[in-house]
Design a protein around this motif. Structure first.
Motif, short mmCIF file in Angstrom:
data_model
loop_
_atom_site.label_atom_id
_atom_site.label_comp_id
_atom_site.label_asym_id
_atom_site.label_seq_id
_atom_site.Cartn_x
_atom_site.Cartn_y
_atom_site.Cartn_z
N UNK A 1 0.95 -1.08 -0.13
CA UNK A 1 -0.01 -0.18 -0.35
C UNK A 1 0.66 1.47 -0.16
N UNK A 2 1.63 1.12 -1.02
CA UNK A 2 2.74 2.15 -0.84
C UNK A 2 1.99 3.67 -1.37
N UNK A 3 1.72 4.71 -0.72
CA UNK A 3 1.34 5.74 -2.01
C UNK A 3 2.36 7.39 -1.58
N UNK B 1 0.52 -2.31 -4.04
CA UNK B 1 1.19 -3.51 -3.27
C UNK B 1 1.38 -4.36 -4.50
N UNK B 2 2.56 -5.07 -3.97
CA UNK B 2 3.22 -6.26 -4.75
C UNK B 2 4.03 -7.40 -3.66
N UNK C 1 3.15 6.61 -12.88
CA UNK C 1 3.83 6.35 -10.96
C UNK C 1 5.18 5.19 -11.17
N UNK C 2 5.60 4.58 -12.19
CA UNK C 2 6.36 3.70 -12.70
C UNK C 2 7.70 4.46 -11.59
N UNK C 3 8.24 5.11 -12.02
CA UNK C 3 9.11 5.95 -11.29
C UNK C 3 8.87 6.23 -9.78
N UNK C 4 7.83 6.77 -9.56
CA UNK C 4 7.77 7.21 -8.58
C UNK C 4 7.83 5.58 -7.45
N UNK C 5 7.11 5.17 -7.66
CA UNK C 5 6.35 3.57 -6.73
C UNK C 5 8.55 3.46 -7.32
N UNK D 1 7.47 7.60 1.09
CA UNK D 1 6.67 7.24 0.88
C UNK D 1 5.74 7.86 1.82
N UNK D 2 4.23 8.84 1.81
CA UNK D 2 4.20 9.49 2.73
C UNK D 2 2.80 8.14 3.62
N UNK D 3 2.59 7.11 2.74
CA UNK D 3 2.50 5.30 3.19
C UNK D 3 2.63 4.58 3.17
N UNK D 4 2.60 3.63 3.68
CA UNK D 4 2.68 2.10 3.30
C UNK D 4 4.05 1.22 3.79
#
Length: 260
Positions: free
Chosen positions: A8-10, A23-24, A41-45, A55-58
């Motif tokens: 749950x990365x955000x 999530x993965x 959002x590929x680069x961000x993840x 991350x802000x959360x996760x």
């Protein structure tokens, strides 16, 4: 064996969610490709896993150890190697010296004025270069190599840290088409033989569907599909996203031609 757990990365930039509840999991020896249109959002993840973004959360867990929000250097020490879209190498040094520098760092040896790093860990560097098919080029300056071989040097440098997880950002970018398959086949072979999990972003679909064990598709920061390459390729929503993007590009080219 599950190596990496992303839960749950955000990440938001202002009011825009660049990644939302991503999530993965990734197993040791597995190749997982993250794809999606520009701005997906590929680069961000990718950068949240690698420590370039917090991350802000996760959460991110590597081999049972929480690494969420740690600095990139600490994540590297935890067993995460990385290659970049534009190959990172010391072009004034030889191929072997580039790998030796990485080994000096891994072994914690100080680069003092009294230490000739060219003498340190050469045998280990040559072994790593053998793994990527460059042992015969060990004493050549990196500046003399073709770009595809520079990418192999970068892979050897990443492997010098003995990573559990290898992050590859657009690994075939800038390479000739005939070189791309060779690099990805090499990466897959090394990953499976050494039990290294590989997470990579890629725009070249041959590098994705020809070499990934699983594919994760992001659109507007959210996962829309995940699974084996053939299942993802056949997914109606994925096809719509990519066909839509291709159609928009074709329409733009037509408009430009009409104006000209």
């Amino acid at each position: 064996m599950t190596l990496l757990v992303v839960d749950r990365l955000t990440k938001r930039f202002g009011g825009v969610a660049a990644a939302r509840d991503v999530s993965f999991t990734l197993a040791a020896g597995e190749m997982l490709a993250i794809i999606g249109p520009n701005g997906a959002g590929k680069s961000t993840t990718f950068n949240m896993v690698g420590g370039q973004l917090k991350p802000d959360s996760g959460s991110v867990t590597l081999a049972g150890r929480p690494i969420t929000g740690l600095p990139a250097r600490a994540i590297w020490r935890a067993g995460v190697g990385r290659t970049f879209q534009v190959a990172q190498a010391f072009v004034s040094m030889s191929v072997a010296e580039n790998v030796q520098m990485a080994l000096v760092s891994r072994h914690g040896r100080s680069r003092s004025l009294f230490t000739d790093t060219r003498r340190l860990y050469r045998d280990e560097a040559l072994e790593l270069l053998g793994e990527v098919g460059l042992r015969a080029e060990a004493d050549r300056p990196v500046a003399e190599l073709a770009y595809g071989d520079v990418k192999r040097v970068e892979l050897a440098v990443a492997l010098a840290s003995r990573p559990k997880l290898l992050l590859m950002d657009e690994p075939t970018a800038g390479m000739a088409p005939r070189e791309r398959g060779g690099l990805m086949a090499l990466t897959a072979r090394v990953a499976r033989s050494q039990g290294i999990g590989v997470l990579y972003t890629e725009h070249d679909m041959d590098a994705v569907f020809g070499h990934a064990d699983r594919v994760l598709v992001l659109v507007r920061g959210e996962i829309i599909a995940s699974g084996p390459p053939e299942a993802v390729r056949a997914d109606a929503q994925v096809r719509q996203v990519y066909l839509g993007e291709a159609g928009a590009a074709a329409a733009l080219r037509a408009r430009r031609k009409a104006v000209a």
